[in-house]
Motif scaffolding. Structure first.
Motif, short mmCIF file in Angstrom:
data_model
loop_
_atom_site.label_atom_id
_atom_site.label_comp_id
_atom_site.label_asym_id
_atom_site.label_seq_id
_atom_site.Cartn_x
_atom_site.Cartn_y
_atom_site.Cartn_z
N ILE A 12 0.87 -1.18 0.00
CA ILE A 12 0.00 0.00 0.00
C ILE A 12 0.91 1.23 0.00
N VAL A 55 -5.29 -0.96 5.72
CA VAL A 55 -4.28 -1.94 6.11
C VAL A 55 -4.93 -3.12 6.83
N MET A 63 3.80 -1.34 3.60
CA MET A 63 3.17 -0.08 3.24
C MET A 63 4.23 1.00 3.26
N THR A 88 3.03 -6.26 8.90
CA THR A 88 3.15 -5.28 7.81
C THR A 88 4.41 -4.45 8.01
#
Length: 124
Positions: A12, A55, A63, A88
Motif C-alpha cells: 500500500i 491496512v 506499506m 506489515t
C-alpha cells in the motif's frame, strides 16, 4: 501487477494526511511495477483512520507513507502506525519523518532504498 479490485495488493502506498504531494508515491509505484511488485497507491492526503482501515482489510506485506511536511510526534498518524501489525513492514519516506520515532518503521532515504526495502518485504 495485479488488479486491486480482485486481489490484495502486496504493498500500500500513500501520502500522509494533510500532505499534498503524490508524485513520490506515483514514482515508487512505477518503480515497484518494474520489479513486478503489486502496489496500490492511494495518493495524497489519506486520513489516518482510512489508512488503518485499508491496512486492516487488505493486510499488505508492506506499506509506504510519504510525508513532505513535518509530522508532529504523537499525532493521529503516529498512533495509527504504532498500532499496526508487525506483519506489515512500514516504510516511511520524505523529509516530514525526520526525527520521528516509530519503532517498527524503516526510513527510506531515496527511491532506490524504498524499492529495495519494499521488494525485500514482499519476498519474505
Amino acid at each position: 501487477v495485479g488488479d486491486a479490485r480482485t486481489s490484495r495488493p502486496a504493498v500500500i502506498l500513500a501520502s500522509a494526511e494533510d500532505d499534498q504531494h503524490s508524485l513520490p508515491v506515483v514514482a515508487l509505484q512505477a518503480a515497484l511495477a518494474e520489479q513486478k511488485v503489486d502496489a496500490h497507491a492511494f495518493g495524497q492526503r489519506l486520513p489516518a483512520a482510512a489508512l488503518a482501515t485499508v491496512v486492516a482489510r487488505t493486510q499488505p506485506k508492506a506499506m509506504f507513507l510519504w510525508a513532505s511536511i513535518e509530522r508532529p510526534r504523537g499525532d493521529r498518524l503516529h498512533r495509527v502506525l504504532s498500532a499496526l501489525s508487525v506483519k506489515t513492514t512500514i516504510v516511511l519516506g520524505g523529509p516530514g519523518w525526520r526525527g520521528t520515532a516509530i519503532p517498527q518503521a524503516r526510513v527510506a532515504t531515496d527511491l532506490s532504498s524504498a524499492v529495495t526495502t519494499l521488494v525485500a518485504a514482499v519476498a519474505r
